[in-house]
Design a protein around this motif. Sequence first.
Motif, PDB file in Angstrom:
ATOM      1  N   ARG A   1       0.828  -1.203   0.000  1.00 24.34           N
ATOM      2  CA  ARG A   1       0.000   0.000   0.000  1.00 24.34           C
ATOM      3  C   ARG A   1       0.863   1.253   0.000  1.00 24.34           C
ATOM      4  O   ARG A   1       0.557   2.232  -0.687  1.00 24.34           O
ATOM      5  N   ILE A   2       1.944   1.251   0.785  1.00 22.07           N
ATOM      6  CA  ILE A   2       2.855   2.406   0.794  1.00 22.07           C
ATOM      7  C   ILE A   2       3.356   2.662  -0.625  1.00 22.07           C
ATOM      8  O   ILE A   2       3.372   3.802  -1.095  1.00 22.07           O
ATOM      9  N   ASN A   3       3.752   1.610  -1.297  1.00 22.17           N
ATOM     10  CA  ASN A   3       4.250   1.747  -2.662  1.00 22.17           C
ATOM     11  C   ASN A   3       3.172   2.329  -3.568  1.00 22.17           C
ATOM     12  O   ASN A   3       3.425   3.244  -4.357  1.00 22.17           O
ATOM     13  N   LYS A   4       1.962   1.830  -3.446  1.00 26.98           N
ATOM     14  CA  LYS A   4       0.850   2.299  -4.288  1.00 26.98           C
ATOM     15  C   LYS A   4       0.478   3.754  -3.960  1.00 26.98           C
ATOM     16  O   LYS A   4       0.302   4.579  -4.860  1.00 26.98           O
ATOM     17  N   ASP A   5       0.349   4.081  -2.673  1.00 25.51           N
ATOM     18  CA  ASP A   5      -0.067   5.427  -2.254  1.00 25.51           C
ATOM     19  C   ASP A   5       0.997   6.483  -2.485  1.00 25.51           C
ATOM     20  O   ASP A   5       0.690   7.619  -2.843  1.00 25.51           O
ATOM     21  N   CYS A   6       2.250   6.123  -2.241  1.00 24.40           N
ATOM     22  CA  CYS A   6       3.310   7.133  -2.147  1.00 24.40           C
ATOM     23  C   CYS A   6       4.305   7.141  -3.296  1.00 24.40           C
ATOM     24  O   CYS A   6       4.997   8.137  -3.497  1.00 24.40           O
ATOM     25  N   PHE A   7       4.404   6.052  -4.007  1.00 26.57           N
ATOM     26  CA  PHE A   7       5.437   5.952  -5.046  1.00 26.57           C
ATOM     27  C   PHE A   7       4.881   5.572  -6.402  1.00 26.57           C
ATOM     28  O   PHE A   7       5.548   4.940  -7.213  1.00 26.57           O
ATOM     29  N   TRP A   8       3.649   5.993  -6.677  1.00 24.08           N
ATOM     30  CA  TRP A   8       3.006   5.693  -7.945  1.00 24.08           C
ATOM     31  C   TRP A   8       3.786   6.248  -9.132  1.00 24.08           C
ATOM     32  O   TRP A   8       3.722   5.717 -10.222  1.00 24.08           O
ATOM     33  N   GLU A   9       4.560   7.316  -8.939  1.00 21.00           N
ATOM     34  CA  GLU A   9       5.291   7.921 -10.045  1.00 21.00           C
ATOM     35  C   GLU A   9       6.726   7.395 -10.162  1.00 21.00           C
ATOM     36  O   GLU A   9       7.486   7.815 -11.013  1.00 21.00           O
TER      37      GLU A   9
ATOM     38  N   ASN B   1      -2.446   7.004   2.656  1.00 19.34           N
ATOM     39  CA  ASN B   1      -3.822   6.955   3.142  1.00 19.34           C
ATOM     40  C   ASN B   1      -3.893   6.413   4.564  1.00 19.34           C
ATOM     41  O   ASN B   1      -4.939   6.517   5.208  1.00 19.34           O
ATOM     42  N   GLU B   2      -2.825   5.820   5.035  1.00 16.54           N
ATOM     43  CA  GLU B   2      -2.715   5.300   6.404  1.00 16.54           C
ATOM     44  C   GLU B   2      -1.441   5.850   7.020  1.00 16.54           C
ATOM     45  O   GLU B   2      -0.572   5.104   7.491  1.00 16.54           O
ATOM     46  N   MET B   3      -1.329   7.181   7.035  1.00 12.82           N
ATOM     47  CA  MET B   3      -0.097   7.854   7.411  1.00 12.82           C
ATOM     48  C   MET B   3       0.457   7.395   8.759  1.00 12.82           C
ATOM     49  O   MET B   3       1.633   7.056   8.864  1.00 12.82           O
ATOM     50  N   LEU B   4      -0.347   7.396   9.794  1.00 14.05           N
ATOM     51  CA  LEU B   4       0.150   7.071  11.129  1.00 14.05           C
ATOM     52  C   LEU B   4       0.670   5.640  11.189  1.00 14.05           C
ATOM     53  O   LEU B   4       1.726   5.377  11.762  1.00 14.05           O
ATOM     54  N   GLN B   5      -0.058   4.760  10.592  1.00 13.75           N
ATOM     55  CA  GLN B   5       0.355   3.362  10.562  1.00 13.75           C
ATOM     56  C   GLN B   5       1.648   3.205   9.762  1.00 13.75           C
ATOM     57  O   GLN B   5       2.572   2.508  10.188  1.00 13.75           O
ATOM     58  N   ASP B   6       1.733   3.880   8.635  1.00 10.72           N
ATOM     59  CA  ASP B   6       2.891   3.721   7.755  1.00 10.72           C
ATOM     60  C   ASP B   6       4.144   4.400   8.293  1.00 10.72           C
ATOM     61  O   ASP B   6       5.260   3.948   8.007  1.00 10.72           O
ATOM     62  N   LEU B   7       3.991   5.447   9.063  1.00 11.10           N
ATOM     63  CA  LEU B   7       5.164   6.100   9.641  1.00 11.10           C
ATOM     64  C   LEU B   7       5.883   5.198  10.646  1.00 11.10           C
ATOM     65  O   LEU B   7       7.048   5.429  10.969  1.00 11.10           O
ATOM     66  N   GLU B   8       5.218   4.159  11.083  1.00 12.62           N
ATOM     67  CA  GLU B   8       5.842   3.220  12.013  1.00 12.62           C
ATOM     68  C   GLU B   8       6.938   2.385  11.360  1.00 12.62           C
ATOM     69  O   GLU B   8       7.629   1.624  12.036  1.00 12.62           O
ATOM     70  N   ILE B   9       7.155   2.564  10.062  1.00 15.76           N
ATOM     71  CA  ILE B   9       8.251   1.893   9.371  1.00 15.76           C
ATOM     72  C   ILE B   9       9.601   2.421   9.881  1.00 15.76           C
ATOM     73  O   ILE B   9      10.619   1.763   9.753  1.00 15.76           O
ATOM     74  N   PHE B  10       9.593   3.612  10.476  1.00 15.81           N
ATOM     75  CA  PHE B  10      10.814   4.228  10.997  1.00 15.81           C
ATOM     76  C   PHE B  10      10.986   3.923  12.478  1.00 15.81           C
ATOM     77  O   PHE B  10      10.006   3.779  13.203  1.00 15.81           O
ATOM     78  N   ASN B  11      12.241   3.900  12.928  1.00 16.22           N
ATOM     79  CA  ASN B  11      12.457   3.772  14.363  1.00 16.22           C
ATOM     80  C   ASN B  11      12.111   5.101  15.035  1.00 16.22           C
ATOM     81  O   ASN B  11      12.034   6.141  14.373  1.00 16.22           O
ATOM     82  N   GLN B  12      11.886   5.081  16.325  1.00 18.80           N
ATOM     83  CA  GLN B  12      11.419   6.262  17.075  1.00 18.80           C
ATOM     84  C   GLN B  12      12.351   7.459  16.928  1.00 18.80           C
ATOM     85  O   GLN B  12      11.887   8.588  16.778  1.00 18.80           O
ATOM     86  N   ASN B  13      13.652   7.241  16.991  1.00 26.91           N
ATOM     87  CA  ASN B  13      14.594   8.362  16.892  1.00 26.91           C
ATOM     88  C   ASN B  13      14.539   9.034  15.537  1.00 26.91           C
ATOM     89  O   ASN B  13      14.526  10.265  15.439  1.00 26.91           O
ATOM     90  N   ASP B  14      14.522   8.232  14.484  1.00 26.52           N
ATOM     91  CA  ASP B  14      14.430   8.795  13.134  1.00 26.52           C
ATOM     92  C   ASP B  14      13.103   9.533  12.955  1.00 26.52           C
ATOM     93  O   ASP B  14      13.067  10.638  12.413  1.00 26.52           O
TER      94      ASP B  14
END
Length: 102
Positions: free
Chosen positions: A6-14, A46-59
Motif C-alpha cells: 500500500r505504501i508503494n501504491k499510495d506514495c510511489f506511484w510515479e 492513506n494510512e499515514m500514522l500506521q505507515d510512519l511506524e516503518i521508521f524507528n522512534q529516533n528517526d
Amino acid sequence: MYDLKRINKDCFWEYDFSEDDILNISRSMDIKEKKFLFEKILLNSNEMLQDLEIFNQNDLKYFIEDFEVSVFNYEYNFRRKNIAEVCFLNKELLIDELKWVA
C-alpha cells in the motif's frame, strides 16, 4: 503494522520502487533517502500514522521535527504534520476542528 504494498501504491506511484526498496530505505543509514521516504509517506499515505511506524522512534522524531511546512498546500501539509506530532511526539493538537470542546 505498515503495509509495504500500500505504501508503494499510495506514495510511489510515479516511481519504480519495489517493496524491498522501501523497506531498505527505511532501514538504511542514508538520512536523505530516509527523509525522502518520510515526506512521501507523511504527505501521500492513506494510512499515514500506521505507515510512519516503518521508521524507528529516533528517526521519526527527527524527521517530524525537521519537516518544514511549505507554502504550497500549506493547510494540508500543516495538518498532516500536526497529527504526526500529536501521535508520535505527544505535542499539542493545533487543528481547531479536531479539538475536544468542553
